[in-house]
Design an enzyme around this catalytic site. Structure first.
Site, PDB file in Angstrom:
ATOM      1  N   LYS A  12     -34.497  12.979 -36.895  1.00  0.00           N
ATOM      2  CA  LYS A  12     -35.467  13.557 -35.957  1.00  0.00           C
ATOM      3  C   LYS A  12     -34.728  14.532 -35.061  1.00  0.00           C
ATOM      4  O   LYS A  12     -33.790  14.161 -34.354  1.00  0.00           O
ATOM      5  CB  LYS A  12     -36.143  12.456 -35.140  1.00  0.00           C
ATOM      6  CG  LYS A  12     -37.258  12.981 -34.246  1.00  0.00           C
ATOM      7  CD  LYS A  12     -38.433  13.481 -35.064  1.00  0.00           C
ATOM      8  CE  LYS A  12     -39.507  12.454 -35.232  1.00  0.00           C
ATOM      9  NZ  LYS A  12     -40.676  12.941 -35.985  1.00  0.00           N
ATOM     10  N   THR A  57     -38.339   8.968 -39.323  1.00  0.00           N
ATOM     11  CA  THR A  57     -37.839   9.775 -38.205  1.00  0.00           C
ATOM     12  C   THR A  57     -38.618   9.464 -36.927  1.00  0.00           C
ATOM     13  O   THR A  57     -38.083   9.571 -35.823  1.00  0.00           O
ATOM     14  CB  THR A  57     -37.922  11.275 -38.525  1.00  0.00           C
ATOM     15  OG1 THR A  57     -39.278  11.682 -38.638  1.00  0.00           O
ATOM     16  CG2 THR A  57     -37.165  11.602 -39.802  1.00  0.00           C
ATOM     17  N   ARG A 170     -10.413  47.105 -18.883  1.00  0.00           N
ATOM     18  CA  ARG A 170     -11.786  46.939 -19.327  1.00  0.00           C
ATOM     19  C   ARG A 170     -12.382  45.683 -18.716  1.00  0.00           C
ATOM     20  O   ARG A 170     -11.667  44.793 -18.241  1.00  0.00           O
ATOM     21  CB  ARG A 170     -11.861  46.837 -20.851  1.00  0.00           C
ATOM     22  CG  ARG A 170     -11.210  45.586 -21.424  1.00  0.00           C
ATOM     23  CD  ARG A 170     -11.498  45.400 -22.907  1.00  0.00           C
ATOM     24  NE  ARG A 170     -10.876  44.183 -23.434  1.00  0.00           N
ATOM     25  CZ  ARG A 170     -11.115  43.685 -24.638  1.00  0.00           C
ATOM     26  NH1 ARG A 170     -11.959  44.290 -25.460  1.00  0.00           N
ATOM     27  NH2 ARG A 170     -10.512  42.575 -25.040  1.00  0.00           N
ATOM     28  N   GLN A 213      -8.769  36.893 -28.196  1.00  0.00           N
ATOM     29  CA  GLN A 213      -8.106  35.803 -28.909  1.00  0.00           C
ATOM     30  C   GLN A 213      -7.019  35.155 -28.042  1.00  0.00           C
ATOM     31  O   GLN A 213      -6.870  33.929 -28.018  1.00  0.00           O
ATOM     32  CB  GLN A 213      -7.486  36.318 -30.213  1.00  0.00           C
ATOM     33  CG  GLN A 213      -8.492  36.643 -31.304  1.00  0.00           C
ATOM     34  CD  GLN A 213      -8.952  38.088 -31.268  1.00  0.00           C
ATOM     35  OE1 GLN A 213      -8.942  38.738 -30.208  1.00  0.00           O
ATOM     36  NE2 GLN A 213      -9.357  38.605 -32.422  1.00  0.00           N
ATOM     37  N   HIS A 241     -19.763  43.232 -24.648  1.00  0.00           N
ATOM     38  CA  HIS A 241     -19.163  44.543 -24.411  1.00  0.00           C
ATOM     39  C   HIS A 241     -19.804  45.258 -23.228  1.00  0.00           C
ATOM     40  O   HIS A 241     -21.031  45.267 -23.078  1.00  0.00           O
ATOM     41  CB  HIS A 241     -19.303  45.412 -25.659  1.00  0.00           C
ATOM     42  CG  HIS A 241     -18.661  44.831 -26.873  1.00  0.00           C
ATOM     43  ND1 HIS A 241     -17.301  44.662 -26.987  1.00  0.00           N
ATOM     44  CD2 HIS A 241     -19.195  44.370 -28.033  1.00  0.00           C
ATOM     45  CE1 HIS A 241     -17.021  44.138 -28.169  1.00  0.00           C
ATOM     46  NE2 HIS A 241     -18.153  43.937 -28.825  1.00  0.00           N
TER      47      HIS A 241
END
Length: 286
Positions: A12, A57, A170, A213, A241
Site C-alpha cells: 500500500k 493492501t 559562481r 562533486q 544553475h
C-alpha cells in the site's frame, strides 16, 4: 520458450497519517506518509490468481493506523521497524517487508496551532526479513541551499560542442536529497538526524567548491566523521544553475549581481561516501 516469475513485491503506497498527541492544552503533531511493500511466497497469486498467501493492501493500511494508535508514531525509523517486523512475524507467507516513511514538519505558533513547514522532508526506508535482519536508512530531501560565492568551475573537458565558459565565481545552489545508513537498528534516530543535517549544512557552507562533486564528498565525509553510528551516506544534488544576465544591450554592466535562475535542464550529481569497514548494504537502498 520458457519463462518464469521474477522478483516481485506488493503493498500500500502513501498511506497518509496525521496523529495529534495531546498533553493537556499543548498538542504535538506527527504528519507522515507510509508506504509498505511485502514479498515472499507469491508465486501462486501471480500464476493462478490464488490469493491464499496475500495480505491485502487494505489490511496493511489499517495496520498503519492501528499501530499509530497503539504505539504512537514517535521516531519514523522506529515506527517503520515496528511495522516491518510485524508483517514478517505475523504472516508465514511474508518473507521480507519494506517500509518507507516521509515526515512533513509543522512549526508551532501556539499550544495547538501550527503552520506547515515548507522546507525539507524527513525520510526513512526500513527493511526486515525472515532471518531477522533489519536495515535502517534515514534521510531528507528538498533541502534547498545556496552559496552566493565561493564556487568555481573550470578545467573541464572542452570539445567541439562545448559552449560553457569557465568561471572562478559562481552561485552554487542545490536541493539536497541525502540518505544515511545506520550500522545497527536501534540508534537514537532523532539525535542522529539533527547531527547529520547540521554536518551537511556546515560542509556545504564551509567548502570552497571547485565542483559540486567536491562539495558532495565533503558533506558526506563530515557526516561520517561526526556520527559513528552511521556507515554510509548517499547524496543526490541537482545543480540549480544561476546564469548572469547580459545587460549590455541596455547600457548596464552586471558584476555577478543579476542572474537568471534556470529550472531545467540541470546537472544532477549523485554519489556515496562510506567507511572502509562498512557492512554490506544488501537490500538497504532498494
Amino acid at each position: 520458450m520458457t519463462v518464469k516469475l521474477g522478483a516481485n513485491r506488493y503493498g500500500k503506497a502513501e498511506t497518509r497519517l496525521v496523529q495529534v498527541v495531546r498533553q493537556g492544552p499543548v498538542h504535538h503533531v506527527k504528519d507522515v506518509s507510509v508506504s509498505t511493500s511485502l514479498s515472499g511466497d507469491m508465486e501462486a497469486v501471480h500464476l493462478t490468481g490464488d490469493n491464499a498467501t496475500v495480505l491485502p493492501t487494505d489490511t496493511q493500511k489499517n495496520t498503519v493506523y492501528a499501530f499509530a494508535r497503539r504505539h504512537g508514531v514517535g521516531q519514523i525509523e522506529a515506527f517503520a521497524l515496528r511495522l516491518a517486523r510485524h508483517f514478517v512475524a505475523s504472516q508465514r507467507s511474508i518473507h521480507h517487508a519494506r517500509v518507507e516513511i516521509e515526515e512533513y514538519g509543522w512549526n508551532r505558533t501556539g499550544p495547538h496551532s501550527f503552520v506547515r513547514d515548507g522546507g525539507e522532508v524527513r525520510t526513512c526506508v526500513v527493511h526486515h526479513d525472515e532471518d531477522g535482519r533489519s536495515t535502517v536508512v534515514s534521510g531528507l530531501k528538498d533541502l534547498v541551499v545556496m552559496n552566493s560565492t565561493g564556487s568555481e568551475f573550470h578545467g573541464y573537458i572542452v570539445d567541439e560542442y562545448t559552449t560553457l565558459e569557465p568561471t572562478t565565481d559562481r552561485i552554487l545552489a542545490t536541493a539536497v536529497a541525502a540518505q544515511w545508513r545506520h550500522s545497527d537498528a536501534g540508534s537514537d534516530y532523532g539525535t542522529a538526524y539533527a547531527e547529520v543535517r547540521r554536518c551537511l549544512l556546515d560542509a556545504f557552507a564551509g567548502t570552497h567548491s571547485l565542483s559540486l562533486q567536491q562539495t558532495l564528498y565533503a558533506m558526506g565525509e563530515r557526516a561520517l566523521t561526526a556520527c559513528p553510528e552511521i556507515c554510509e551516506v548517499r547524496l543526490a544534488m541537482p545543480n540549480k544553475h544561476h546564469f548572469p544576465v547580459d545587460l549590455s544591450p541596455f547600457g548596464l554592466d552586471n558584476d555577478n549581481e543579476v542572474f537568471f535562475a534556470a529550472d531545467r535542464p540541470y546537472g544532477l550529481i549523485e554519489g556515496g561516501v562510506l567507511r572502509e569497514d562498512a557492512p554490506d548494504a544488501g537490500f538497504a537502498w532498494e
